[in-house]
Design an enzyme around this catalytic site. Sequence first.
Site, PDB file in Angstrom:
ATOM      1  N   ASP A   1       0.871  -1.183   0.000  1.00  0.00           N
ATOM      2  CA  ASP A   1       0.000   0.000   0.000  1.00  0.00           C
ATOM      3  C   ASP A   1       0.909   1.234   0.000  1.00  0.00           C
ATOM      4  O   ASP A   1       1.828   1.342   0.831  1.00  0.00           O
ATOM      5  CB  ASP A   1      -0.892  -0.019   1.249  1.00  0.00           C
ATOM      6  CG  ASP A   1      -1.891   1.126   1.266  1.00  0.00           C
ATOM      7  OD1 ASP A   1      -3.091   0.859   1.138  1.00  0.00           O
ATOM      8  OD2 ASP A   1      -1.454   2.289   1.411  1.00  0.00           O
ATOM      9  N   ILE A   2       0.648   2.153  -0.923  1.00  0.00           N
ATOM     10  CA  ILE A   2       1.480   3.360  -0.994  1.00  0.00           C
ATOM     11  C   ILE A   2       1.191   4.232   0.234  1.00  0.00           C
ATOM     12  O   ILE A   2       0.031   4.404   0.628  1.00  0.00           O
ATOM     13  CB  ILE A   2       1.202   4.141  -2.297  1.00  0.00           C
ATOM     14  CG1 ILE A   2       1.449   3.227  -3.502  1.00  0.00           C
ATOM     15  CG2 ILE A   2       2.073   5.383  -2.378  1.00  0.00           C
ATOM     16  CD1 ILE A   2       1.230   3.878  -4.844  1.00  0.00           C
TER      17      ILE A   2
ATOM     18  N   GLU B   1      -4.742   2.337  -4.086  1.00  0.00           N
ATOM     19  CA  GLU B   1      -3.269   2.422  -4.134  1.00  0.00           C
ATOM     20  C   GLU B   1      -2.692   1.192  -3.441  1.00  0.00           C
ATOM     21  O   GLU B   1      -1.661   1.260  -2.803  1.00  0.00           O
ATOM     22  CB  GLU B   1      -2.742   3.726  -3.524  1.00  0.00           C
ATOM     23  CG  GLU B   1      -3.673   4.435  -2.562  1.00  0.00           C
ATOM     24  CD  GLU B   1      -3.816   3.718  -1.209  1.00  0.00           C
ATOM     25  OE1 GLU B   1      -4.721   2.860  -1.123  1.00  0.00           O
ATOM     26  OE2 GLU B   1      -3.056   4.028  -0.282  1.00  0.00           O
TER      27      GLU B   1
HETATM   28  P1  GH3 Z   1      -1.825   5.432   4.193  1.00  0.00           P
HETATM   29  O1  GH3 Z   1      -0.379   5.694   4.312  1.00  0.00           O
HETATM   30  O2  GH3 Z   1      -2.455   5.188   5.519  1.00  0.00           O
HETATM   31  O3  GH3 Z   1      -2.112   4.336   3.238  1.00  0.00           O
HETATM   32  O4  GH3 Z   1      -2.490   6.755   3.646  1.00  0.00           O
HETATM   33  P2  GH3 Z   1      -3.072   7.020   2.235  1.00  0.00           P
HETATM   34  O5  GH3 Z   1      -3.250   8.477   2.025  1.00  0.00           O
HETATM   35  O6  GH3 Z   1      -2.243   6.332   1.208  1.00  0.00           O
HETATM   36  O7  GH3 Z   1      -4.451   6.226   2.278  1.00  0.00           O
HETATM   37  P3  GH3 Z   1      -5.929   6.741   2.174  1.00  0.00           P
HETATM   38  O8  GH3 Z   1      -6.773   5.488   2.196  1.00  0.00           O
HETATM   39  O9  GH3 Z   1      -6.235   7.792   3.170  1.00  0.00           O
HETATM   40  O10 GH3 Z   1      -6.041   7.381   0.729  1.00  0.00           O
HETATM   41  C1  GH3 Z   1      -5.936   6.662  -0.445  1.00  0.00           C
HETATM   42  C2  GH3 Z   1      -6.141   7.622  -1.582  1.00  0.00           C
HETATM   43  O11 GH3 Z   1      -5.951   6.996  -2.817  1.00  0.00           O
HETATM   44  C3  GH3 Z   1      -7.534   8.220  -1.589  1.00  0.00           C
HETATM   45  C4  GH3 Z   1      -7.998   8.052  -3.009  1.00  0.00           C
HETATM   46  O12 GH3 Z   1      -8.540   9.247  -3.522  1.00  0.00           O
HETATM   47  C5  GH3 Z   1      -6.732   7.716  -3.748  1.00  0.00           C
HETATM   48  N1  GH3 Z   1      -6.982   6.927  -4.932  1.00  0.00           N
HETATM   49  C6  GH3 Z   1      -7.630   5.745  -5.008  1.00  0.00           C
HETATM   50  N2  GH3 Z   1      -7.667   5.322  -6.305  1.00  0.00           N
HETATM   51  C7  GH3 Z   1      -7.031   6.263  -7.035  1.00  0.00           C
HETATM   52  C8  GH3 Z   1      -6.746   6.402  -8.433  1.00  0.00           C
HETATM   53  O13 GH3 Z   1      -7.076   5.549  -9.271  1.00  0.00           O
HETATM   54  N3  GH3 Z   1      -6.065   7.496  -8.846  1.00  0.00           N
HETATM   55  C9  GH3 Z   1      -5.669   8.459  -7.943  1.00  0.00           C
HETATM   56  N4  GH3 Z   1      -5.000   9.489  -8.420  1.00  0.00           N
HETATM   57  N5  GH3 Z   1      -5.955   8.356  -6.643  1.00  0.00           N
HETATM   58  C10 GH3 Z   1      -6.605   7.290  -6.185  1.00  0.00           C
HETATM   59 MG    MG Z   2      -2.042   4.204   1.241  1.00  0.00          MG
HETATM   60 MG    MG Z   3      -5.031   1.950   0.979  1.00  0.00          MG
END
Ligand code: GH3
Ligand code: MG
Ligand code: MG
Length: 419
Positions: A257-258, A300
């Site tokens: 997970d990023i 992510e």
């Molecule tokens: P953590 O270190 O705890 O994983 O924090 P985080 O910010 O990586 O995790 P969080 O779940 O808070 O946020 C994940 C984000 O990924 C929110 C969402 O908008 C973004 N995301 C999900 N799918 C996509 C995509 O296909 N493209 C983009 N640009 N963003 C995406």
């Molecule tokens: Mg993340």
């Molecule tokens: Mg995540």
Amino acid sequence: MLDFNTLQVASISSRLAFVVVFFVTLLRHPREVYFGVWAGALCCSLAASILMLGDPPSVPLNGVKGSAVYILYGASLALSWAGLRHFYERPPRIPQTLVLALASGLPYGVLLQAGATMSWSLTTVFGGIALSTALCIMEILRTPASMRLWTQYIVLLGFSGYFCVFLLSIGVVHFASERLASPESGIFSLLFDLWCDVFIQVGYLAMVSERAHLKLSRLAETDPLTGLANRRGLFAAMSRRAGRTPSPPRCAILLADIDHFKSINDTYGHDSGDAVLIDFAERFRSVMRKDDLIARWGGEEFLVVLDQADTTTAIAIAERLRGMAAGQPFSVNGAAVTVTASIGVSIVAAGEERIEPALSRADAALYAAKRDGRNRVCLEQPAAPLRADTGAARAEPPSGLREAMDAVQIVGQQRSGMA
Ligand code: GH3
Ligand code: MG
Ligand code: MG
């Protein structure tokens, strides 16, 4: 006994039906040009059959009519070849198609005019159309494994039938021409032509349908952003693999997970976030071995299934993946941004029939990695002691790996009772 004229009409009728089907399909799907090319091929052979209507099969055609009829048959096979090239997305060969069409019929009239024997004039006809048929066969056989279709072998059967008959005919005109002139041979060749033609035309339709079906299922199993498999694709690949191996494979799960990805989106915009995801997927893909599977598990999150991997190997690869992200900054809107990832690792325990428990363990390990500061690899051991895997889990890591192993947090040791 079958009547020659009735067979001619049956052959014309079946070709006409396929022409209509191909043209209507082309109208609905104008990008599928090969339907137009194949319909053109059928129109040529239809025209040749209509020209020959009423002619007794045992009497050779005169120079002018013969050339016209054989050019039309030649054009039909040359266009079949051109259509197959279109279908397999290979560049068209227009000059060669024209030469093939003319070479099958033009020499017939010219040679007869110049006083050549009927046997040699017919040899040029059979040789020319056999060449076009051979090209069709080659076009099908050279298809790479990734594009190969089961149904293409139906078409191959039809063209192979034609090829054998044309070669046989060359022998017959030279060594048994009286047989060729018999009404029975005319009926037999028309019947054989009807069979081969039906195999080819029905085969074309089956090929198009099989490829459309494959494309749809690939689309449904692929993440459009990164080109990796999605969840459905990963499970499909795993069940295909399970079908090939009698015993459940020993594999490891990495769930990556990023870290703080939301802040990348918030700072640089959603498109830049997308570009990071694509780059991230590419870096992961470059580390994978041939039999490993990788999928975009969620926004992510990426899931990797390592084939035949024990704990030591799984941790080593997870560390390598983590390093691939953290070690080299990502280019985001022209800026170099360090992006890290947390990775949860688990092993599918020996005797575990389903992958879900290992997925839950990887999830728990990922949660622990996040909780303990991110940019790290964590391993979650199964609650029950592993059977066959116990040795591997305790095995001494190869030199160079020890440091990585020391840095890895092992979660759930108390539960498993393993140090
Ligand atoms: P953590 O270190 O705890 O994983 O924090 P985080 O910010 O990586 O995790 P969080 O779940 O808070 O946020 C994940 C984000 O990924 C929110 C969402 O908008 C973004 N995301 C999900 N799918 C996509 C995509 O296909 N493209 C983009 N640009 N963003 C995406
Ligand atoms: Mg993340
Ligand atoms: Mg995540």
